[in-house]
Every structure is written in structure tokens, then in C-alpha cells.
Write a protein that holds these residues in place. Sequence first.
Motif, PDB file in Angstrom:
ATOM      1  N   ASP A   1      -4.931  -8.873  -0.097  1.00  0.00           N
ATOM      2  CA  ASP A   1      -4.884  -7.646   0.705  1.00  0.00           C
ATOM      3  C   ASP A   1      -3.872  -7.833   1.833  1.00  0.00           C
ATOM      4  OD1 ASP A   1      -5.228  -5.342   2.123  1.00  0.00           O
ATOM      5  OD2 ASP A   1      -7.397  -5.550   2.392  1.00  0.00           O
TER       6      ASP A   1
ATOM      7  N   THR B   1      -3.905 -14.287   0.171  1.00  0.00           N
ATOM      8  CA  THR B   1      -4.651 -13.031   0.294  1.00  0.00           C
ATOM      9  C   THR B   1      -4.269 -12.112  -0.854  1.00  0.00           C
ATOM     10  OG1 THR B   1      -5.052 -11.076   1.662  1.00  0.00           O
ATOM     11  CG2 THR B   1      -2.840 -11.991   1.744  1.00  0.00           C
TER      12      THR B   1
ATOM     13  N   ASP C   1       0.822  -1.220   0.000  1.00  0.00           N
ATOM     14  CA  ASP C   1       0.000   0.000   0.000  1.00  0.00           C
ATOM     15  C   ASP C   1       0.858   1.274   0.000  1.00  0.00           C
ATOM     16  OD1 ASP C   1      -2.157  -1.709   0.102  1.00  0.00           O
ATOM     17  OD2 ASP C   1      -2.325  -1.611   2.298  1.00  0.00           O
TER      18      ASP C   1
END
Length: 526
Positions: A116, A114, A52
Motif C-alpha cells: 500500500d 508494503t 492509486d
Amino acid sequence: MAGKLDIYRGMRDFSRTPEPAGAVGGAEGERRFVVQRHRASRLHYDVRFEIDGVLVSWAVPKGPTLDPKARRLAMHVEDHPVEYLHFEGVIPSGEYGGGDVIVWDTGTWEPVHTDDPGAAVRDGELHAEMHGHKLRGRLVLVRRDDRGGAGSDEWMLLHKHDDHAVGGWDPEEHPRSVLSGRTNEEVVEDPHRIWRSEAPAAEASVSLLPESLPAEAIDELESLGSGGTWEVFGRRLKVTNLDKVLFPADDRGRSVTKRELLAYTARVAPVALPYLAGRPLNMHRYPNGVGGKGFWHKQRPEHAPGWLRCWENPDADEGETTAYVVPDEPAALVWVANFGALEWHPWTSRAESPHEPTYALIDLDPGERTTWDDLLALARLHRTALDHLGVTARPKVTGRRGIQIWVPVTPGYTFEDTRAWVEKVSRTVGKVVPELISWKWEVKQRKGLARLDYTQNAINKTLVAPYSARPAAGAPVSVPIAWSELDDPGLRTDRWTIRTVLDRLVERGDPFRALLGAAQELPEIS
Ligand code: MN
């Protein structure tokens, strides 16, 4: 020598990883990781995953391993900016994380189970498929909620039993940087970059290499008439009187113009800056050249550009300097030189803590009867004394007649402390050669003998900066040297000038680099 330049260029390519805002990874969807081997107050490895738009980070004291039986403690630490991804070099002592850093491994990774990984970290378990030079296969990070409760910083790092697992694999047996091939020890001896923790991330990684100035910038300076606007290090500077002779010729060549001083300043600024940045600067100005009268100028002038950092001295009394220039970027030093300040005297303390010296300074000041051999004898005796004390220090020649020795110290000392310590060292040395030394304050009473001047350890007393020119014919420079160069028969205090010192930097590096990560407590002297 070619090899060394190859490393320089290689480092610069790696450092040129501009991060467009919000962009992640090299190719589409690729996530990068880095493991930095970091010798701070304790050795540890920083394992950082790009998630991120930041580097989510763990400090792993024993380092990551391919050994599937190992369970490593990993402390979850604050996110780092992506600009830190390929940082390798020295973080000056006194700043956050002070020490030396190599890029021990880097490459790409994929989150497993995942899409995320940010959420996986928040949930306390991250599985990562690693594609590095050293780290391959599946790493797992698991938060230890049993220790310190949910949200604990203590995590466990392990490697899965997979095709890449290697029993007994020890990271300390693979100590070299995957970027430069160098070890932490080699990086601290000759760092190519420093990281300034206080600066914004985009500006924190500072090159120390003399050739980091593009050749076009020098061409542009050459093509200006007697003055004009020079774009250098991203700043537009008004430069003036470029053809004025600032230094008369010495027996080594022709006179030196202001244009040449500015070109030298721009080239050397990245190397000299770590000794000047963050510090108030006392400027020794010779606007009409060193044949005329020089004077000290401390007040930051009203006409200085807005980007030039200003420090207001809270202790200034009536009539004293209220605002100082703090040269925090290479262009600032060029501004200083254009202002006619050809000699740079940074404070021994930083603007943030003006009463705390960062160096203890030993100033070997020859008298008129002191011979070169006498001065060398004094310098070598100090070398022996400091070595005996286990203290990290380096000498520099002043470019005039003297030799100085700089000793980096940890925060917390006062100037009284460093002055008293240097006096003890020098008085001990002085006892060995009393015939060479005078402790008299007045020059006349010294009878031509040398003075070991510990009184320079005081607020707003300054020694000339490393790589500053000196006001003398031929533009000599104050140059850091290795201890072993005291035994070089060719050594002289004014051996190097602004025309020769850059070549020396390419060949020998900067011996003072060893001081940047080496702040130390001063040992008791009985
Ligand atoms: Mn670290």
C-alpha cells in the motif's frame, strides 16, 4: 528531415496513452514512474510515482542520483494526473509551471516493504525499486519531520548501497530525454506539445504538429458536395459554400476555394492555436471572397455551437461587442474559417486579464516609397537593438507588405507600459535611419515613408495571428521566421501561401515556438 518526422511520429505514439478511468499501469499490476526535467522559474526534476491512479510527486532541485552518498532535498508537491506521465514540451509562460519539460526518465517501479504505497507516503517513508532507463535499484524517500514538524513538505531522497549504485553519478551529465533524445534546449526551440494547465487533464496536452490531423478527415472534406457536415477534431461542423472561390489566382497558380481554406485551417490549427487559445478573437470576414468587401466581426453569433467558448467583455459599453469567440481548440478555428473569417486577429491579452498584454508588438509598416531593402534594414536594426537589450523576440512576415516583431512579456504590464517601451526601442532605431521613417500620424503626411507603429499596443488593437491567411490573391499567409532569415535573399513578406506554408513547417518548424516559454521582463531603456 526524415529524422525529424521520425521524432514526430515517435512522440505521437508515446502521447497516445489513453487512460481508461481508474486503470493503473501498462501490464497488470505494473506501476509506472516518470522523472521530468523541468526548467521553470528554477530548474528542478519532478519525480512522480503512479500510486492509486495519480502521479504522487516530488520536486527535486538537484535531481535524483545513483550516488549512494548523496542526500537530495525533495519537496512533496501536489499529485499530478496520469495524463501528465509522458508529457514533454512547453508549458506556456503565465500558466502554472510555465517553462519546458522533458521526460528525463521513465519506466516501472515496485513498492518495497508494503503493498500500500499510498499509506507509505502518508506515513512519511517510501521505498521504491526502480526499473528505468537511468534510474535503477532502490530509491528511498523519507519525510523530514524534524523540519517544519509532522506533515512537512520537505523530504529526503537517497539511493541505497546496492548493485545499481554509482558513486558521484550526476543527473546533469545525462541531460537527454529518454523519449525523444532531445534536451530541454532543443525542446524549447521546437516543441511538439504544449500543456495547458487550465484545461481538464484529458485535454491539456496539445499537439503542435501540423500533420496531427488524420488524412481521412481531409478525404471526408473533399468528398462533401458544396456543403454538409464535417467531422473534424471530434466536432461535427456544418460547412457551407465549399466551392466558392475566396481568393483569386495569383501568378503562382489557380484560385483558392473555401474548401481549400478549411483544409488548410484544419491542418495548421494545432500549430496556430497556442497564439489564439484563451484570447478573444476579432474576425476579419470576407464571406464573398477577398474580391468583395471585408468587414470586422467581433460579436459571437447567436447560432455559434455551444462548445465554442464565449467570453463576455465586462468593460463593453453601450453598442460595443459584448461576447467574443475564444478559439480554444482546433475545431474552433475551422468554425471561424467556415464563418468566412479568413483573417484571424487574436487579442494581445488573455480573456482572464484583458488589460495585461502578453506580448509587446513592434509593427514595421512600410510606406509606398519604402523599398524591400529599406524594410529589411529596419527589421535588422530592431534585431540588433533587441539582441543588445538581451530580449527574446521573433519576427514574422505579414503576408502583405510588413514585418512584425513579437516580444513575450511576463504578467503585470499594462498596455501603456508595453506601448512606451516599444516606442523607446523604435525611436532609438529611427535615429539611425531618420531618412526612412516618419512619425506622423496621418498617412498623407508621411510622404511615403515607413512608420514604426507602437500604437498597436492597446487593448482590442490586434495584429494578424501567426499562420493566418491574408485577404489577397493567392492566399498569402503571415509566417514567423528565424532572425537569420532576414538575410535570406529569397525572403519576401508574401513568400508563403496556404499551399506552401505546411511544407515549410515540416522542414523548419515554427520559429515562434521559442516565444512560448520565454515571457520576460522588459529591460529599462535609458
Ligand atoms: Mn515541476
